[in-house]
Design a protein around this motif. Structure first.
Motif, PDB file in Angstrom:
ATOM      1  N   GLY A 185       0.833  -1.217   0.000  1.00  0.00           N
ATOM      2  CA  GLY A 185       0.000   0.000   0.000  1.00  0.00           C
ATOM      3  C   GLY A 185       0.863   1.261   0.000  1.00  0.00           C
ATOM      4  O   GLY A 185       0.548   2.236  -0.685  1.00  0.00           O
ATOM      5  N   ARG A 186       1.960   1.220   0.757  1.00  0.00           N
ATOM      6  CA  ARG A 186       2.838   2.397   0.838  1.00  0.00           C
ATOM      7  C   ARG A 186       3.561   2.669  -0.489  1.00  0.00           C
ATOM      8  O   ARG A 186       3.920   3.799  -0.783  1.00  0.00           O
ATOM      9  N   LEU A 187       3.785   1.617  -1.270  1.00  0.00           N
ATOM     10  CA  LEU A 187       4.559   1.797  -2.516  1.00  0.00           C
ATOM     11  C   LEU A 187       3.704   2.282  -3.693  1.00  0.00           C
ATOM     12  O   LEU A 187       4.223   2.861  -4.641  1.00  0.00           O
ATOM     13  N   ILE A 188       2.398   2.006  -3.636  1.00  0.00           N
ATOM     14  CA  ILE A 188       1.558   2.367  -4.786  1.00  0.00           C
ATOM     15  C   ILE A 188       1.337   3.876  -4.801  1.00  0.00           C
ATOM     16  O   ILE A 188       1.014   4.468  -3.770  1.00  0.00           O
ATOM     17  N   ASN A 189       1.524   4.485  -5.958  1.00  0.00           N
ATOM     18  CA  ASN A 189       1.285   5.924  -6.086  1.00  0.00           C
ATOM     19  C   ASN A 189       0.694   6.224  -7.469  1.00  0.00           C
ATOM     20  O   ASN A 189       0.388   5.284  -8.218  1.00  0.00           O
ATOM     21  N   GLU A 190       0.587   7.502  -7.816  1.00  0.00           N
ATOM     22  CA  GLU A 190      -0.079   7.843  -9.080  1.00  0.00           C
ATOM     23  C   GLU A 190       0.699   7.351 -10.310  1.00  0.00           C
ATOM     24  O   GLU A 190       0.150   7.274 -11.410  1.00  0.00           O
ATOM     25  N   ASN A 191       1.972   6.982 -10.126  1.00  0.00           N
ATOM     26  CA  ASN A 191       2.768   6.517 -11.275  1.00  0.00           C
ATOM     27  C   ASN A 191       2.777   4.992 -11.424  1.00  0.00           C
ATOM     28  O   ASN A 191       3.408   4.468 -12.343  1.00  0.00           O
ATOM     29  N   THR A 192       2.115   4.303 -10.493  1.00  0.00           N
ATOM     30  CA  THR A 192       2.142   2.831 -10.551  1.00  0.00           C
ATOM     31  C   THR A 192       1.305   2.338 -11.724  1.00  0.00           C
ATOM     32  O   THR A 192       0.103   2.589 -11.784  1.00  0.00           O
ATOM     33  N   ALA A 193       1.971   1.610 -12.636  1.00  0.00           N
ATOM     34  CA  ALA A 193       1.241   1.073 -13.790  1.00  0.00           C
ATOM     35  C   ALA A 193       0.839  -0.378 -13.565  1.00  0.00           C
ATOM     36  O   ALA A 193      -0.186  -0.828 -14.078  1.00  0.00           O
ATOM     37  N   GLY A 194       1.669  -1.125 -12.814  1.00  0.00           N
ATOM     38  CA  GLY A 194       1.347  -2.538 -12.658  1.00  0.00           C
ATOM     39  C   GLY A 194       2.088  -3.201 -11.514  1.00  0.00           C
ATOM     40  O   GLY A 194       3.136  -2.726 -11.073  1.00  0.00           O
ATOM     41  N   ILE A 195       1.490  -4.295 -11.041  1.00  0.00           N
ATOM     42  CA  ILE A 195       2.096  -5.130  -9.994  1.00  0.00           C
ATOM     43  C   ILE A 195       2.352  -6.493 -10.628  1.00  0.00           C
ATOM     44  O   ILE A 195       1.431  -7.068 -11.223  1.00  0.00           O
ATOM     45  N   ILE A 196       3.565  -6.998 -10.475  1.00  0.00           N
ATOM     46  CA  ILE A 196       3.889  -8.310 -11.076  1.00  0.00           C
ATOM     47  C   ILE A 196       3.600  -9.391 -10.044  1.00  0.00           C
ATOM     48  O   ILE A 196       4.129  -9.337  -8.923  1.00  0.00           O
ATOM     49  N   ILE A 197       2.792 -10.351 -10.443  1.00  0.00           N
ATOM     50  CA  ILE A 197       2.456 -11.455  -9.540  1.00  0.00           C
ATOM     51  C   ILE A 197       2.902 -12.760 -10.193  1.00  0.00           C
ATOM     52  O   ILE A 197       2.469 -13.077 -11.305  1.00  0.00           O
TER      53      ILE A 197
END
Ligand code: PLP
Length: 394
Positions: A164-176
């Motif tokens: 949650g702390r890392l996600i910001n307006e520039n986050t395009a994707g999370i790799i799972i």
């Protein structure tokens, strides 16, 4: 006039490759039976016999010009149709051929997706430690930033507060990546549902899609009847990167795909951008003979028998010796806590005994080492006395 970034990437080997090359030299010097090489994730079981039969059949009975010729950039329609049909049948998600872009394995699939989603140099992708080290190279190679959520080493699920702390307006994707390289962990349905609700809330907060990039080369390598939840069924904005490298033991044939479901946000644009990124990098027309083979063989079951045996001997053997490791539900890796608390030092100590295991630092977990058990069973049995010596020396 040489690109400095690429020069560095080309001259510095990855820790995994470094160990593997060292192992090859040691085998020449000492004999193959004196070196216990657990460095690389190269499948040790042969491809199913149907693969070779299908190759022979195609070579004998189909047009050589077409078999070895260029296909459409996105791949043969018959193969894209077969893949879409398989997704629909297996996961109950209605897929169509137009949503499939065939690639040279998961590596090219990931690069095209990172390329498609990198708007500018502020764009960020997030991986969850422990993670496949090439993600950083692939994401940064597209000009994006790469962030890492520290590992939840209790069960290798996800530290949601840190995410949650890392996600910001520039986050395009999370790799799972599930089953995971290097921990072997499968992310549970509960974990993925929680991830989905966090991402949905963040999408609202920042006013744009935050995609899950589901990297699934190990989907079929699963033990004890565990199931691997299909992420597009849980979170709409999921792009799938798949590969036949591990499931069908075809890593050298370079074949996989990107699936951009039509129900995700900006689906048509995203698919076109994946194709555009593929075009810009020359990742068009994946090997055509393999595309034809996959159209016929894509649902063959993997050959898990050898991995099951190795996994059991190694997991039980190491646990009895006092090692701590995550119970590996999938893939063919064990991620083991270094008994001295330092994965780099422990890997060095093991190397002196010609036991080659990869320091966890490359995967974002310094206190661990990765053991690839896609090797012959004699290597696993021969290594256990060395692991005993090592834990006694710590
Ligand atoms: N993703 C993960 C987690 C991997 O472990 C690998 C290869 O080891 C890849 C992607 C790349 O796979 P491929 O051979 O399909 O390019």
């Amino acid at each position: 006039m040489i690109n400095k970034k690429n020069l560095k990437l080309g001259t510095e080997r990855s820790a995994i490759r470094e160990l593997f090359e060292y192992g090859k030299k040691q085998k020449e010097l000492l004999g193959a039976d004196k070196v216990f090489d657990f460095s690389l994730g190269n499948p040790s079981t042969p491809a199913p016999k149907e693969i070779d039969e299908t190759i022979t059949d195609i070579i004998k009975n189909e047009s050589s010009v077409l078999t070895h010729g260029y296909t459409s950039a996105a791949g043969l329609f018959e193969t894209r149709k077969a893949i879409a049909g398989s997704i629909t049948n297996r996961f109950g998600v209605k897929a169509s051929p137009e949503e499939i872009y065939i690639t040279c394995g998961a590596a090219a699939a990931l690069c095209t997706v990172f390329g498609a989603l990198t708007k500018d140099s502020d764009t960020e992708f997030i991986a969850i430690a422990p993670y496949f080290p090439e993600y950083k190279v692939f994401a940064e190679g597209q000009g994006a930033k790469f962030k890492v959520v520290p590992a939840e080493t209790k069960d290798f699920q996800i530290d949601f507060e840190a995410l949650g702390r890392l996600i910001n307006e520039n986050t395009a994707g999370i790799i799972i990546n599930s089953p995971n390289n290097p921990s072997g962990t499968i992310y549970s349905k509960e974990t993925l549902e929680e991830l989905s609700s966090i991402l949905s809330a963040k999408e609202k907060e920042f006013g744009h899609a935050i995609y899950i990039i589901a990297d699934e080369p190990y989907r079929e390598l699963v033990y004890n009847n565990k199931s691997v939840p299909y992420i597009p069924s849980i979170y709409n904005n999921t792009v799938v990167c798949y590969s036949y490298s591990k499931a069908l033991s075809l890593p050298g044939e370079r074949i996989g795909y990107v699936y951009v479901p039509s129900f995700l946000e900006n689906s048509a644009e995203l698919f076109a951008a994946v194709a555009g990124a593929g075009r810009a990098m020359g990742y068009v027309c994946a090997p055509s003979l393999m595309q034809k083979v996959i159209a016929k063989c894509l649902d063959l079951p993997p050959n898990l028998e050898d991995y099951k045996i190795n996994r059991e001997i190694l997991y039980n053997g190491l646990s009895e010796l006092g090692y701590e490791c995550a119970s590996p539900d999938g893939a063919f890796y064990l991620f083991v806590k270094a008994p001295n608390g330092d994965g780099n030092k422990f890997s060095e100590m093991a190397k002196l005994k010609n036991l080659l295991i990869v320091p966890g630092e490359s995967f974002g977990c310094k206190e661990f080492v990765r053991i690839s058990y896609c090797v012959d069973t004699e290597t696993v049995k021969g290594a256990l006395p060395l692991f005993k010596e090592l834990i006694e020396e710590c």
